[in-house]
Enzyme design. Structure first.
Site, PDB file in Angstrom:
ATOM      1  N   MET A  30       0.879  -0.924   0.382  1.00 47.83           N
ATOM      2  CA  MET A  30      -0.223  -0.084  -0.066  1.00 47.83           C
ATOM      3  C   MET A  30       0.471   1.221   0.338  1.00 47.83           C
ATOM      4  O   MET A  30       0.202   2.472  -0.268  1.00 47.83           O
ATOM      5  CB  MET A  30      -1.087   0.386   0.873  1.00 47.83           C
ATOM      6  CG  MET A  30      -1.951  -1.234   1.222  1.00 47.83           C
ATOM      7  SD  MET A  30      -2.617  -1.384  -0.432  1.00 47.83           S
ATOM      8  CE  MET A  30      -4.014   0.397  -0.414  1.00 47.83           C
ATOM      9  N   GLU A  31       1.619   1.025   0.582  1.00 55.22           N
ATOM     10  CA  GLU A  31       2.525   2.457   0.523  1.00 55.22           C
ATOM     11  C   GLU A  31       3.200   2.376  -0.277  1.00 55.22           C
ATOM     12  O   GLU A  31       3.705   4.346  -1.533  1.00 55.22           O
ATOM     13  CB  GLU A  31       4.090   2.305   1.581  1.00 55.22           C
ATOM     14  CG  GLU A  31       3.618   2.720   3.169  1.00 55.22           C
ATOM     15  CD  GLU A  31       2.971   1.283   4.046  1.00 55.22           C
ATOM     16  OE1 GLU A  31       2.402   0.342   3.387  1.00 55.22           O
ATOM     17  OE2 GLU A  31       2.527   1.369   4.622  1.00 55.22           O
ATOM     18  N   ASP A  45       0.751  17.619 -11.420  1.00 56.43           N
ATOM     19  CA  ASP A  45       1.430  19.403 -10.436  1.00 56.43           C
ATOM     20  C   ASP A  45       1.741  20.105 -11.693  1.00 56.43           C
ATOM     21  O   ASP A  45       1.576  21.577 -11.897  1.00 56.43           O
ATOM     22  CB  ASP A  45       1.213  19.533  -9.084  1.00 56.43           C
ATOM     23  CG  ASP A  45       0.708  20.893  -8.831  1.00 56.43           C
ATOM     24  OD1 ASP A  45      -0.102  21.480  -8.837  1.00 56.43           O
ATOM     25  OD2 ASP A  45       1.491  21.700  -7.959  1.00 56.43           O
TER      26      ASP A  45
END
Length: 76
Positions: A30-31, A45
């Site tokens: 999950m990390e 971004d």
């Protein structure tokens, strides 16, 4: 945690792979999955002024060993 990036210029694509290791029996995958998403969101971004239509897709677990559920290799 180790992250590697590959730029595929012809496809206008960035590939990110993350590797995580632990000695405990926990869901460390999950990390790694989170690290990939955050890294790709950061790239989005930085590049959104050029193309807001970029997509993040194909984030998937490729390989996992250990833990309660044992080993997993995608496609096998």
């Amino acid at each position: 945690m180790d992250e590697k990036f590959e730029v595929l210029s012809a496809e206008s694509t960035v590939v990110c792979k993350a590797t995580a290791e632990t000695v405990g029996q926990t869901g460390v995958e999950m990390e790694a999955l989170t690290a990939v998403q955050v890294a790709l969101l950061t790239i989005y971004d930085m590049c959104k002024a050029v193309d807001r239509g970029m997509t993040i897709n194909g984030v998937t677990l490729l390989e996992k060993h250990g833990g309660k559920s044992g080993s997993f290799i995608a496609g096998q």
